[in-house]
Design a protein around this motif. Sequence first.
Motif, short mmCIF file in Angstrom:
data_model
loop_
_atom_site.label_atom_id
_atom_site.label_comp_id
_atom_site.label_asym_id
_atom_site.label_seq_id
_atom_site.Cartn_x
_atom_site.Cartn_y
_atom_site.Cartn_z
N ARG A 17 -3.31 -4.17 -1.50
CA ARG A 17 -2.20 -3.61 -2.27
C ARG A 17 -1.92 -2.17 -1.86
NH1 ARG A 17 -3.70 -4.32 -7.79
NH2 ARG A 17 -3.02 -6.47 -7.52
N ASP A 18 -2.98 -1.38 -1.67
CA ASP A 18 -2.80 0.01 -1.23
C ASP A 18 -2.15 0.06 0.15
OD1 ASP A 18 -3.93 0.92 -3.57
OD2 ASP A 18 -5.94 1.21 -2.68
N HIS A 19 -2.58 -0.83 1.03
CA HIS A 19 -2.01 -0.88 2.37
C HIS A 19 -0.52 -1.25 2.32
CE1 HIS A 19 -1.78 -1.54 6.67
NE2 HIS A 19 -1.31 -2.76 6.45
N MET A 20 -0.19 -2.22 1.49
CA MET A 20 1.20 -2.65 1.37
C MET A 20 2.06 -1.55 0.75
SD MET A 20 1.42 -5.52 2.81
CE MET A 20 3.05 -6.01 2.32
N ASP A 21 1.53 -0.85 -0.25
CA ASP A 21 2.26 0.26 -0.85
C ASP A 21 2.56 1.34 0.18
OD1 ASP A 21 2.34 -0.93 -3.33
OD2 ASP A 21 0.62 0.20 -4.13
N ALA A 22 1.58 1.64 1.03
CA ALA A 22 1.80 2.63 2.09
C ALA A 22 2.89 2.17 3.06
CB ALA A 22 0.49 2.89 2.84
N ARG A 23 2.88 0.91 3.41
CA ARG A 23 3.91 0.38 4.32
C ARG A 23 5.28 0.43 3.67
NH1 ARG A 23 2.34 -4.98 7.36
NH2 ARG A 23 4.26 -4.41 8.38
N PHE A 24 5.35 0.11 2.36
CA PHE A 24 6.63 0.18 1.66
C PHE A 24 7.13 1.61 1.59
CE2 PHE A 24 5.55 -3.99 -0.51
CZ PHE A 24 6.49 -4.71 0.21
N ASP A 25 6.23 2.57 1.41
CA ASP A 25 6.63 3.97 1.39
C ASP A 25 7.26 4.38 2.72
OD1 ASP A 25 5.78 4.24 -1.21
OD2 ASP A 25 3.84 5.15 -0.67
N VAL A 26 6.65 3.93 3.81
CA VAL A 26 7.19 4.23 5.13
C VAL A 26 8.58 3.60 5.29
CG1 VAL A 26 6.88 3.80 7.61
CG2 VAL A 26 4.95 4.54 6.23
N MET A 27 8.72 2.37 4.86
CA MET A 27 10.01 1.68 4.97
C MET A 27 11.07 2.36 4.11
SD MET A 27 9.70 -0.62 7.20
CE MET A 27 11.20 -1.52 6.93
N GLU A 28 10.70 2.77 2.91
CA GLU A 28 11.65 3.45 2.04
C GLU A 28 12.11 4.77 2.63
OE1 GLU A 28 9.88 3.80 -1.82
OE2 GLU A 28 10.17 1.67 -2.28
#
Length: 70
Positions: A17-28
């Motif tokens: 979940r932490d990894h996915m949140d970081a990826r979403f932050d980059v995408m945003e």
Amino acid sequence: MIIPLLREMRSEVAALRDHMDARFDVMESAQKSFKHALTADTLMSKLITGEFEERIVALEKKVRDLESQK
């Protein structure tokens, strides 16, 4: 045996979940940057078009003035 396995799975899910949140932050942030670039491009196009239209209006006025002098 099941309890330790469930704890391990819970920690793995949390890490995922932490990894996915970081990826979403980059995408945003990339999406925001892209939107800002589009907004800047649109604004620049409007400014250029506006200046061009002002020049055409001024030229049309000069032509009308010249035509009225004849």
